[in-house]
Design an enzyme around this catalytic site. Sequence first.
Site, short mmCIF file in Angstrom:
data_model
loop_
_atom_site.label_atom_id
_atom_site.label_comp_id
_atom_site.label_asym_id
_atom_site.label_seq_id
_atom_site.Cartn_x
_atom_site.Cartn_y
_atom_site.Cartn_z
N HIS A 27 -12.48 -8.57 5.61
CA HIS A 27 -13.17 -8.10 6.60
C HIS A 27 -14.72 -7.69 6.43
O HIS A 27 -15.63 -8.05 6.69
CB HIS A 27 -12.45 -7.16 7.47
CG HIS A 27 -11.20 -7.80 8.05
ND1 HIS A 27 -10.82 -9.02 8.96
CD2 HIS A 27 -9.95 -7.11 7.53
CE1 HIS A 27 -9.47 -8.84 8.96
NE2 HIS A 27 -8.83 -8.02 8.28
O1 RIB Z 1 -9.64 -4.95 11.76
C1 RIB Z 1 -10.01 -4.89 10.16
C2 RIB Z 1 -11.04 -3.63 10.49
O2 RIB Z 1 -10.12 -2.49 10.42
C3 RIB Z 1 -11.77 -3.39 8.84
O3 RIB Z 1 -12.89 -2.78 9.10
C4 RIB Z 1 -10.69 -2.52 8.27
O4 RIB Z 1 -11.12 -1.82 7.20
C5 RIB Z 1 -10.18 -1.71 9.39
O5 RIB Z 1 -11.05 -0.58 9.37
#
Ligand code: RIB
Length: 310
Positions: A240
């Site tokens: 992500h």
């Molecule tokens: O949903 C994904 C996000 O939530 C990313 O930033 C991961 O590190 C968590 O913080």
Amino acid sequence: MARQIIIDTDPGKDDAVAILLALAAPELEVLGLTCVAGNVPLAQTARNARRIRDLAGRRDPPVMAGCDRPLERALVTAGHVHGQDGLGGVALPAPAAPLDPRPAVDFLIDTLRQAAPGAVTLVALGPLTNIASALLRAPEIAARVGEIVLMGGAHRAMGNVTPAAEFNIHVDPQAADIVLRSGAAITIVPLDVTHRALVTPARHAAFAAARTDMGRVVAALTDPAGHTSARHGPEAVPLHDPCTIAWLLAPGLFDGRAVNVMIETQSELTMGMTVMDWWGVTGRPANARVLHAIDAEGFFDLLTARLARP
Ligand code: RIB
Ligand code: CA
């Protein structure tokens, strides 16, 4: 001249990869790492940010601790995803240096007040509590920040912690609402994009083949072996947070659309949902550029190449 950024973060395995990519990028000057409670409690996120900075061989930028809980709701963490230490138990030394004593929210406000308008970009990788707190204390910074690039939310991809909500927004919906209503220039990197940035065994092998400390640790942080999910299938793990840094380094890898985005803050059923007016049916003005496409191969080529640099 390098683009000045502040990374607000809850490391977090994918945060760690994003921070390493940013610190290794000559195009970027990381002014500070401001830590927030999210994936794991604040003490761990602030510790991990310094461990990651050490791995990059850096004594700068300053690492500061911010909010240890959401504005109104109880803290929800994700130790089941990131491990209790927040970095999946990956062997990294304890931090070499203490935290910078400045509160993270003060640093955000002071840096944006002192910088030329538009000069500083905020990259938000966790719940938006720190950034919302800064906006509440100093609303004028919304017009001074160049861009807020945030990993969070979802359009067609729906949620990853509830059917409606993505983790970062779900943890602090009130903070996200403040940020989206602030008038700042916002780019949202939602799950629709990051769920296409899947680490597969072949991509993971390329990380390991980088033969650098960063490549070794990123491989350890992102190993898809043994992972399977109904959404992504076997041995496919979404990456992500590094997508935000890739947006800054290579925006041509993405496509986006300016839309109105509002946050559900009332219904527990849909709490933290990013309600994206994709077809303009509400008449509400666009308040964010929402990315919706990624050249995944190009993203991993970029990441792997940067990790291989000595
Ligand atoms: O949903 C994904 C996000 O939530 C990313 O930033 C991961 O590190 C968590 O913080
Ligand atoms: Ca994160």
